[in-house]
Design a protein around this motif. Structure first.
Motif, PDB file in Angstrom:
ATOM      1  N   TYR A 145       1.042  -1.482  -0.325  1.00  0.00           N
ATOM      2  CA  TYR A 145       0.146   0.120  -0.125  1.00  0.00           C
ATOM      3  C   TYR A 145       0.789   1.550   0.139  1.00  0.00           C
ATOM      4  O   TYR A 145       0.268   2.754  -0.989  1.00  0.00           O
ATOM      5  CB  TYR A 145      -0.858  -0.072   0.877  1.00  0.00           C
ATOM      6  N   GLU A 146       1.769   1.197   0.875  1.00  0.00           N
ATOM      7  CA  GLU A 146       2.912   2.575   0.751  1.00  0.00           C
ATOM      8  C   GLU A 146       3.377   3.039  -0.902  1.00  0.00           C
ATOM      9  O   GLU A 146       3.454   3.717  -1.969  1.00  0.00           O
ATOM     10  CB  GLU A 146       3.457   1.565   1.666  1.00  0.00           C
ATOM     11  N   ARG A 147       3.616   1.097  -1.333  1.00  0.00           N
ATOM     12  CA  ARG A 147       4.179   1.463  -2.394  1.00  0.00           C
ATOM     13  C   ARG A 147       2.977   2.493  -3.883  1.00  0.00           C
ATOM     14  O   ARG A 147       3.534   2.805  -4.779  1.00  0.00           O
ATOM     15  CB  ARG A 147       4.777   0.348  -3.007  1.00  0.00           C
ATOM     16  N   CYS A 148       1.976   2.246  -3.469  1.00  0.00           N
ATOM     17  CA  CYS A 148       0.644   2.667  -4.459  1.00  0.00           C
ATOM     18  C   CYS A 148       0.175   4.092  -3.749  1.00  0.00           C
ATOM     19  O   CYS A 148      -0.349   4.257  -4.621  1.00  0.00           O
ATOM     20  CB  CYS A 148      -0.282   1.414  -3.718  1.00  0.00           C
ATOM     21  N   GLY A 149       1.449   4.691  -2.665  1.00  0.00           N
ATOM     22  CA  GLY A 149       0.907   5.963  -2.596  1.00  0.00           C
ATOM     23  C   GLY A 149       0.312   5.705  -1.201  1.00  0.00           C
ATOM     24  O   GLY A 149      -0.729   7.210  -0.786  1.00  0.00           O
ATOM     25  N   PHE A 150      -0.105   5.144  -0.733  1.00  0.00           N
ATOM     26  CA  PHE A 150      -0.885   5.313   0.549  1.00  0.00           C
ATOM     27  C   PHE A 150      -0.751   5.512   1.558  1.00  0.00           C
ATOM     28  O   PHE A 150       0.690   5.440   1.822  1.00  0.00           O
ATOM     29  CB  PHE A 150      -1.595   3.997   0.989  1.00  0.00           C
ATOM     30  N   LEU A 151      -1.456   6.705   2.441  1.00  0.00           N
ATOM     31  CA  LEU A 151      -0.850   6.882   3.210  1.00  0.00           C
ATOM     32  C   LEU A 151      -1.296   5.700   4.705  1.00  0.00           C
ATOM     33  O   LEU A 151      -2.555   5.476   5.195  1.00  0.00           O
ATOM     34  CB  LEU A 151      -1.345   8.179   4.397  1.00  0.00           C
ATOM     35  N   VAL A 152      -0.155   4.897   5.544  1.00  0.00           N
ATOM     36  CA  VAL A 152      -0.163   4.052   5.977  1.00  0.00           C
ATOM     37  C   VAL A 152       0.306   4.288   7.332  1.00  0.00           C
ATOM     38  O   VAL A 152       1.103   5.393   7.731  1.00  0.00           O
ATOM     39  CB  VAL A 152       0.631   2.897   5.984  1.00  0.00           C
ATOM     40  N   GLU A 153      -1.384   4.568   8.746  1.00  0.00           N
ATOM     41  CA  GLU A 153      -0.579   4.508  10.351  1.00  0.00           C
ATOM     42  C   GLU A 153      -1.161   3.217  11.040  1.00  0.00           C
ATOM     43  O   GLU A 153      -2.190   2.691  10.537  1.00  0.00           O
ATOM     44  CB  GLU A 153      -1.725   5.431  10.449  1.00  0.00           C
ATOM     45  N   SER A 154      -0.662   3.015  11.365  1.00  0.00           N
ATOM     46  CA  SER A 154      -0.943   1.669  12.898  1.00  0.00           C
ATOM     47  C   SER A 154      -2.424   1.867  13.085  1.00  0.00           C
ATOM     48  O   SER A 154      -2.531   3.264  14.393  1.00  0.00           O
ATOM     49  CB  SER A 154       0.324   1.639  13.679  1.00  0.00           C
ATOM     50  N   LEU A 155      -2.940   1.602  13.228  1.00  0.00           N
ATOM     51  CA  LEU A 155      -3.754   1.041  14.653  1.00  0.00           C
ATOM     52  C   LEU A 155      -3.374   0.353  15.455  1.00  0.00           C
ATOM     53  O   LEU A 155      -4.696   0.111  16.673  1.00  0.00           O
ATOM     54  CB  LEU A 155      -4.924  -0.472  13.299  1.00  0.00           C
ATOM     55  N   GLY A 156      -2.487   0.110  16.066  1.00  0.00           N
ATOM     56  CA  GLY A 156      -2.287  -0.800  17.084  1.00  0.00           C
ATOM     57  C   GLY A 156      -2.150  -2.653  16.834  1.00  0.00           C
ATOM     58  O   GLY A 156      -2.517  -3.302  16.083  1.00  0.00           O
ATOM     59  N   GLU A 157      -2.798  -3.149  18.236  1.00  0.00           N
ATOM     60  CA  GLU A 157      -3.186  -4.954  17.692  1.00  0.00           C
ATOM     61  C   GLU A 157      -4.813  -4.971  18.307  1.00  0.00           C
ATOM     62  O   GLU A 157      -4.395  -4.369  19.570  1.00  0.00           O
ATOM     63  CB  GLU A 157      -1.982  -5.754  19.125  1.00  0.00           C
ATOM     64  N   LYS A 158      -5.057  -4.714  17.204  1.00  0.00           N
ATOM     65  CA  LYS A 158      -6.189  -4.881  17.404  1.00  0.00           C
ATOM     66  C   LYS A 158      -6.663  -6.427  17.126  1.00  0.00           C
ATOM     67  O   LYS A 158      -7.828  -6.869  18.671  1.00  0.00           O
ATOM     68  CB  LYS A 158      -6.748  -4.983  16.169  1.00  0.00           C
ATOM     69  N   HIS A 159      -5.857  -7.579  17.426  1.00  0.00           N
ATOM     70  CA  HIS A 159      -5.697  -9.083  18.329  1.00  0.00           C
ATOM     71  C   HIS A 159      -4.322  -9.114  18.297  1.00  0.00           C
ATOM     72  O   HIS A 159      -3.068  -8.412  18.242  1.00  0.00           O
ATOM     73  CB  HIS A 159      -5.955  -9.595  16.432  1.00  0.00           C
ATOM     74  N   GLN A 160      -4.546  -9.690  19.542  1.00  0.00           N
ATOM     75  CA  GLN A 160      -3.093 -10.039  19.699  1.00  0.00           C
ATOM     76  C   GLN A 160      -2.193 -10.467  19.810  1.00  0.00           C
ATOM     77  O   GLN A 160      -2.199 -12.003  18.775  1.00  0.00           O
ATOM     78  CB  GLN A 160      -3.564 -11.315  21.195  1.00  0.00           C
ATOM     79  N   GLY A 161      -1.651  -9.619  19.413  1.00  0.00           N
ATOM     80  CA  GLY A 161       0.229  -9.738  18.697  1.00  0.00           C
ATOM     81  C   GLY A 161       0.535  -9.364  17.446  1.00  0.00           C
ATOM     82  O   GLY A 161       1.014  -9.921  16.240  1.00  0.00           O
ATOM     83  N   VAL A 162      -1.120  -8.681  16.888  1.00  0.00           N
ATOM     84  CA  VAL A 162      -0.865  -8.602  15.150  1.00  0.00           C
ATOM     85  C   VAL A 162      -1.279  -7.460  15.551  1.00  0.00           C
ATOM     86  O   VAL A 162      -2.121  -6.709  15.768  1.00  0.00           O
ATOM     87  CB  VAL A 162      -2.325  -9.190  14.461  1.00  0.00           C
ATOM     88  N   GLU A 163      -0.447  -6.482  14.642  1.00  0.00           N
ATOM     89  CA  GLU A 163      -0.040  -5.639  14.604  1.00  0.00           C
ATOM     90  C   GLU A 163      -1.344  -4.719  13.146  1.00  0.00           C
ATOM     91  O   GLU A 163      -1.398  -6.112  11.657  1.00  0.00           O
ATOM     92  CB  GLU A 163       0.897  -4.213  14.771  1.00  0.00           C
ATOM     93  N   ARG A 164      -1.995  -4.196  13.356  1.00  0.00           N
ATOM     94  CA  ARG A 164      -2.817  -3.460  12.506  1.00  0.00           C
ATOM     95  C   ARG A 164      -2.390  -1.948  11.922  1.00  0.00           C
ATOM     96  O   ARG A 164      -2.227  -1.343  12.136  1.00  0.00           O
ATOM     97  CB  ARG A 164      -4.560  -3.652  12.245  1.00  0.00           C
ATOM     98  N   PHE A 165      -2.723  -1.824  10.162  1.00  0.00           N
ATOM     99  CA  PHE A 165      -2.755  -0.639   9.441  1.00  0.00           C
ATOM    100  C   PHE A 165      -3.924  -0.207   8.983  1.00  0.00           C
ATOM    101  O   PHE A 165      -4.046  -0.612   7.882  1.00  0.00           O
ATOM    102  CB  PHE A 165      -1.149  -0.951   8.844  1.00  0.00           C
ATOM    103  N   LEU A 166      -4.145   1.048   9.114  1.00  0.00           N
ATOM    104  CA  LEU A 166      -5.391   1.828   8.085  1.00  0.00           C
ATOM    105  C   LEU A 166      -4.271   2.626   6.684  1.00  0.00           C
ATOM    106  O   LEU A 166      -3.635   3.317   7.349  1.00  0.00           O
ATOM    107  CB  LEU A 166      -5.977   2.848   9.395  1.00  0.00           C
ATOM    108  N   CYS A 167      -4.852   2.419   5.939  1.00  0.00           N
ATOM    109  CA  CYS A 167      -4.360   2.756   4.795  1.00  0.00           C
ATOM    110  C   CYS A 167      -5.202   3.659   4.190  1.00  0.00           C
ATOM    111  O   CYS A 167      -6.449   2.953   3.663  1.00  0.00           O
ATOM    112  CB  CYS A 167      -4.212   1.606   3.825  1.00  0.00           C
TER     113      CYS A 167
END
Length: 144
Positions: A115-137
């Protein structure tokens, strides 16, 4: 040159659509995959768009439209077709739809770079599920 055609899922294929959809799902099983595909076909604001090379389905993007915003829910490319620009072409096709001003996707660390290579701005949403960081693009279709 990609030589692709893009069509909405009509429900008839050799199983390749369900295999690809499973690649884009968390903990896929045949029941969940069929149910999700059916939802795309029955819900008016949701679309499962397929990329074909000839008769071969080589990629898909599933999304929900909410006014001027599109939320990508599933994106998958056949393993034999990866690293050729097909995922980027699917995202660009959605971005170019009439009235779309912003495209969003929630993803994991494995797809963040895409998504970053496609020009999206990416921000962390933190761990929405235990041990799995999620990102909003997010990407505005005017490139901002």
């Amino acid at each position: 040159m990609l030589n692709l055609t893009f069509t909405n899922d009509s429900g008839d294929d050799d199983g390749s659509v369900e295999r690809l959809l499973g690649l884009a799902m968390f903990r896929p099983d045949s029941h969940r995959i069929r149910r999700r595909r059916s939802e795309y076909q029955s819900r008016p604001r949701q679309t499962l768009m397929l990329a074909r090379r000839g008769e071969h389905v080589c990629g898909l993007i599933g999304f929900r439209r909410s006014g001027e915003r599109v939320i990508v829910q599933h994106l998958a490319v056949a393993p034999s077709e990866r690293r050729r620009g097909l995922g980027r072409a699917l995202v660009a096709r959605v971005q170019a739809m009439d009235g779309v001003e912003q495209v969003e996707a929630e993803t994991d660390a494995a797809a963040r770079g895409f998504y970053e290579r496609c020009g999206f701005l990416v921000e962390s949403l933190g761990e929405k599920h235990q041990g799995v960081e999620r990102f909003l693009c997010r990407r505005r279709t005017d490139g901002e």
